[in-house]
Design a protein around this motif. Structure first.
Motif, short mmCIF file in Angstrom:
data_model
loop_
_atom_site.label_atom_id
_atom_site.label_comp_id
_atom_site.label_asym_id
_atom_site.label_seq_id
_atom_site.Cartn_x
_atom_site.Cartn_y
_atom_site.Cartn_z
N GLU A 106 0.77 -1.02 0.01
CA GLU A 106 0.00 -0.23 -0.09
C GLU A 106 0.78 1.17 0.05
N ARG A 107 1.98 1.22 0.89
CA ARG A 107 2.92 2.29 0.85
C ARG A 107 3.59 2.45 -0.43
N GLU A 143 1.29 4.39 -2.54
CA GLU A 143 0.97 5.81 -2.33
C GLU A 143 2.40 6.57 -2.41
N LEU A 187 2.11 7.70 -6.16
CA LEU A 187 0.94 8.54 -6.35
C LEU A 187 1.40 9.98 -5.87
N GLY A 188 2.45 9.81 -4.76
CA GLY A 188 2.87 11.17 -4.26
C GLY A 188 1.78 11.64 -3.10
N THR A 189 1.12 10.63 -2.50
CA THR A 189 0.34 11.11 -1.43
C THR A 189 0.81 10.62 -0.30
N LEU A 190 1.90 10.18 0.10
CA LEU A 190 2.42 9.78 1.42
C LEU A 190 2.96 10.88 2.13
N PRO A 191 2.71 11.33 3.41
CA PRO A 191 3.08 12.36 4.13
C PRO A 191 4.49 12.59 4.10
N HIS A 192 5.14 13.90 4.32
CA HIS A 192 6.63 14.04 3.80
C HIS A 192 7.21 13.13 4.67
N ARG A 220 7.29 9.69 3.30
CA ARG A 220 8.06 9.44 2.27
C ARG A 220 9.39 9.36 2.38
#
Length: 211
Positions: free
Chosen positions: A7-8, A11, A14-19, A22
């Motif tokens: 899942e990570r 994400e 997609l660039g949706t992980l919190p900074h 990430r």
């Protein structure tokens, strides 16, 4: 690898992980082939989304970092980095006497605070903090040539760089909570004399502390 890793990885693509997450994922990605495979699979699955967008060149952020760190030098025709030592901040000066180098120590509680270098840069470093120590690890690129060293500097806003020591593969220094908005930078320096009172070589990687 777990379902959470899968899942990570999606994400991350997609660039949706919190900074902060990430940065931690990027550090794992550099050394875990299975995770690299997951990311490649997601990139292939989601590649059709790219057709709706025109390609945009990635910005070169290093000049912006240097301009923020060294505004006086930019205003005076690119003076060498070491000229910025006139105006050392009190906090930075007090820090010099407090720096103590320790053997490599990285516990699971260490939190990512910065990645020095762009994702595609040939030389990159990951910075973490475990509550007591600042830990910098070279995560991509070779060691410097014999007689040279990668030296880590911390720069408070408006202050001069302060050396934290030479980075081999990992550098650990006793350090209180690193303030967000300060900058970490690595320069290429002569191996003799580290820690140096001022940088003399080029900046090879830099990033602002994010947390």
């Amino acid at each position: 690898m777990t379902d959470d890793d899968l899942e990570r990885a999606g994400e991350f693509v997609l660039g949706t992980l919190p900074h902060a997450e990430r940065l931690a994922f990027q550090a794992r990605l550099d050394r875990e082939p299975d995770l690299q495979t997951m990311v490649a699979d997601w990139q292939e699955r989601l590649s059709a989304l790219n057709e709706a967008y025109a390609p945009v060149p990635a910005p070169d952020l290093l000049p912006q970092i240097e301009a923020r760190l060294f505004p006086t030098a930019r205003a005076t025709s690119r003076r060498p980095l070491w000229h910025w030592l006139a105006g050392v901040a009190t906090a930075a000066a007090l820090f010099v006497g407090a720096v103590v180098l320790f053997p490599v120590l990285r516990g699971p509680e260490a939190q990512p605070i910065a990645v020095l270098g762009a994702p595609d840069a040939p030389l990159r470093f990951a910075a973490r903090h475990d509550g007591d120590n600042l830990i910098l690890e070279r995560i991509a690129g070779p060691a410097p040539a014999p007689g040279q060293a990668h030296e880590l500097w911390v720069i408070a806003p408006g202050a001069a760089p302060v050396s934290l020591g030479a980075v081999e593969t990992t550098l650990t220094v006793a350090y209180p909570a690193p303030p967000a908005g300060w900058t970490l930078a690595v320069t290429l320096e002569p191996a003799a004399g580290v820690p140096h009172p001022a940088p003399t070589g080029p900046v090879v990687a830099a990033a602002e502390i994010t947390s």
